[in-house]
Design an enzyme around this catalytic site. Structure first.
Site, mmCIF file in Angstrom:
data_model
loop_
_atom_site.group_PDB
_atom_site.id
_atom_site.type_symbol
_atom_site.label_atom_id
_atom_site.label_comp_id
_atom_site.label_asym_id
_atom_site.label_seq_id
_atom_site.Cartn_x
_atom_site.Cartn_y
_atom_site.Cartn_z
ATOM 1 N N ARG A 1 5.278 10.888 -2.523
ATOM 2 C CA ARG A 1 4.977 10.544 -1.247
ATOM 3 C C ARG A 1 6.228 10.654 -0.206
ATOM 4 O O ARG A 1 7.207 9.857 -0.458
ATOM 5 C CB ARG A 1 4.439 9.159 -0.997
ATOM 6 C CG ARG A 1 4.238 8.578 0.281
ATOM 7 C CD ARG A 1 4.046 7.245 0.370
ATOM 8 N NE ARG A 1 3.616 6.650 1.783
ATOM 9 C CZ ARG A 1 4.104 5.299 2.041
ATOM 10 N NH1 ARG A 1 4.717 4.589 1.380
ATOM 11 N NH2 ARG A 1 4.103 4.999 3.293
ATOM 12 N N ASN B 1 7.945 -5.571 -0.753
ATOM 13 C CA ASN B 1 7.966 -4.297 0.027
ATOM 14 C C ASN B 1 6.562 -4.376 0.422
ATOM 15 O O ASN B 1 5.590 -3.987 -0.169
ATOM 16 C CB ASN B 1 8.064 -3.077 -0.659
ATOM 17 C CG ASN B 1 8.528 -2.028 0.325
ATOM 18 O OD1 ASN B 1 7.861 -2.126 1.482
ATOM 19 N ND2 ASN B 1 8.879 -0.963 0.021
ATOM 20 N N TYR C 1 11.383 8.576 1.275
ATOM 21 C CA TYR C 1 11.366 7.352 0.364
ATOM 22 C C TYR C 1 12.008 7.615 -1.055
ATOM 23 O O TYR C 1 11.795 6.633 -1.798
ATOM 24 C CB TYR C 1 9.804 6.956 0.050
ATOM 25 C CG TYR C 1 9.016 6.502 1.407
ATOM 26 C CD1 TYR C 1 9.638 5.577 1.995
ATOM 27 C CD2 TYR C 1 7.876 7.154 1.929
ATOM 28 C CE1 TYR C 1 8.966 4.894 3.336
ATOM 29 C CE2 TYR C 1 7.269 6.722 2.923
ATOM 30 C CZ TYR C 1 7.717 5.964 3.821
ATOM 31 O OH TYR C 1 7.196 5.335 4.812
ATOM 32 N N HIS D 1 12.507 -2.885 2.387
ATOM 33 C CA HIS D 1 11.998 -1.387 2.886
ATOM 34 C C HIS D 1 13.063 -0.355 2.522
ATOM 35 O O HIS D 1 14.070 -0.419 2.678
ATOM 36 C CB HIS D 1 11.753 -1.389 4.382
ATOM 37 C CG HIS D 1 10.600 -2.174 4.894
ATOM 38 N ND1 HIS D 1 9.503 -2.065 4.977
ATOM 39 C CD2 HIS D 1 10.751 -3.384 5.466
ATOM 40 C CE1 HIS D 1 8.829 -3.165 5.320
ATOM 41 N NE2 HIS D 1 9.432 -4.088 6.055
ATOM 42 N N GLU E 1 12.061 -9.500 1.592
ATOM 43 C CA GLU E 1 11.557 -8.368 2.225
ATOM 44 C C GLU E 1 12.544 -6.873 2.092
ATOM 45 O O GLU E 1 13.519 -6.939 2.435
ATOM 46 C CB GLU E 1 10.872 -8.261 3.520
ATOM 47 C CG GLU E 1 10.397 -7.237 4.176
ATOM 48 C CD GLU E 1 9.448 -7.468 5.347
ATOM 49 O OE1 GLU E 1 8.737 -8.516 5.416
ATOM 50 O OE2 GLU E 1 9.536 -6.702 6.364
ATOM 51 N N ALA F 1 3.189 -0.804 4.814
ATOM 52 C CA ALA F 1 2.631 -0.792 6.214
ATOM 53 C C ALA F 1 2.343 -2.364 6.757
ATOM 54 O O ALA F 1 2.033 -2.454 8.005
ATOM 55 C CB ALA F 1 1.425 0.073 6.433
ATOM 56 N N ARG G 1 12.834 4.436 12.965
ATOM 57 C CA ARG G 1 11.640 5.353 12.859
ATOM 58 C C ARG G 1 10.707 4.763 14.084
ATOM 59 O O ARG G 1 11.044 4.408 15.169
ATOM 60 C CB ARG G 1 10.636 4.961 11.614
ATOM 61 C CG ARG G 1 11.653 5.166 10.395
ATOM 62 C CD ARG G 1 11.072 4.882 9.063
ATOM 63 N NE ARG G 1 9.923 5.900 8.817
ATOM 64 C CZ ARG G 1 9.045 5.874 7.967
ATOM 65 N NH1 ARG G 1 9.089 4.800 7.046
ATOM 66 N NH2 ARG G 1 7.894 6.652 7.968
ATOM 67 N N PRO H 1 0.823 -1.215 -0.143
ATOM 68 C CA PRO H 1 -0.061 0.068 -0.042
ATOM 69 C C PRO H 1 0.878 1.330 -0.035
ATOM 70 O O PRO H 1 1.934 1.318 0.647
ATOM 71 C CB PRO H 1 -0.741 -0.230 1.271
ATOM 72 C CG PRO H 1 -0.177 -1.153 2.128
ATOM 73 C CD PRO H 1 0.601 -2.142 1.140
ATOM 74 N N ASN H 2 0.398 2.383 -0.548
ATOM 75 C CA ASN H 2 0.696 3.484 -1.005
ATOM 76 C C ASN H 2 2.066 3.536 -1.577
ATOM 77 O O ASN H 2 2.689 4.718 -1.782
ATOM 78 C CB ASN H 2 1.027 4.314 0.517
ATOM 79 C CG ASN H 2 -0.428 4.179 1.459
ATOM 80 O OD1 ASN H 2 -1.337 4.706 0.723
ATOM 81 N ND2 ASN H 2 -0.322 3.714 2.547
#
Ligand code: DQA
Length: 141
Positions: free
Chosen positions: A18, A72, A23, A98, A96, A75, A105, A10-11
């Site tokens: 964004r 990825n 990012y 990120h 995975e 969230a 964070r 998502p996103n």
């Protein structure tokens, strides 16, 4: 031609606009093109969705059709048992990625539910993280 599937959650369709300080300024399309250019002899089918169940479907499908998966989960990595179970269910290795360093964070990002079912997790290397994951799947599996 070896196939490594790219799955983005998502996103991530908003990459480029964004939170670019977090990012990066590149779009998802540009990131995927960069992977294809770096590994021209391989095939990279790609799927992005903002919907958890669609991502489960993609993992199952690519798990049957590819040599490995780079995901990825965005969230959903912090929340989704369903994605973790899908990763655990497929026979191919899953890595995975990120873009940001999730451990630098907010606390709620420090846990990756999905990461424990993956062959490995790469976090904090931006776009390069996708290349690291693809390279590992192609040359070490
Ligand atoms: C992300 C990190 C996640 O915490 C976040 O929800 C994202 C992107 C990353 O690539 O750094 O959407 O997966």
């Amino acid at each position: 031609m070896p196939t490594i599937a790219l799955v983005n959650g998502p996103n991530l369709n908003l990459l480029g606009q964004r939170e670019p300080g977090m990012y990066g300024a590149r779009t998802l399309q540009q990131i995927i093109e960069g992977i294809q250019q770096a590994f021209p002899d391989h095939h990279f089918p790609h799927f992005q969705s903002n919907h958890e169940g669609e991502l489960v479907d993609a993992i199952q499908r690519f798990g049957a059709e590819s040599k490995g998966i780079v995901i990825n989960p965005a969230a959903y990595g912090h929340t989704s048992v369903a994605l973790r179970d899908a990763i655990a269910a497929v026979r191919v290795p899953v890595i995975e990625v990120h873009l940001s360093n999730i451990y630098a964070r907010e606390g709620f990002r420090h846990t990756s539910i999905t990461g424990g079912a993956c062959a490995g997790v790469i976090s904090g290397f931006g776009e390069e993280g996708y290349h690291m994951a693809v390279g590992h799947l192609l040359f070490h599996h």
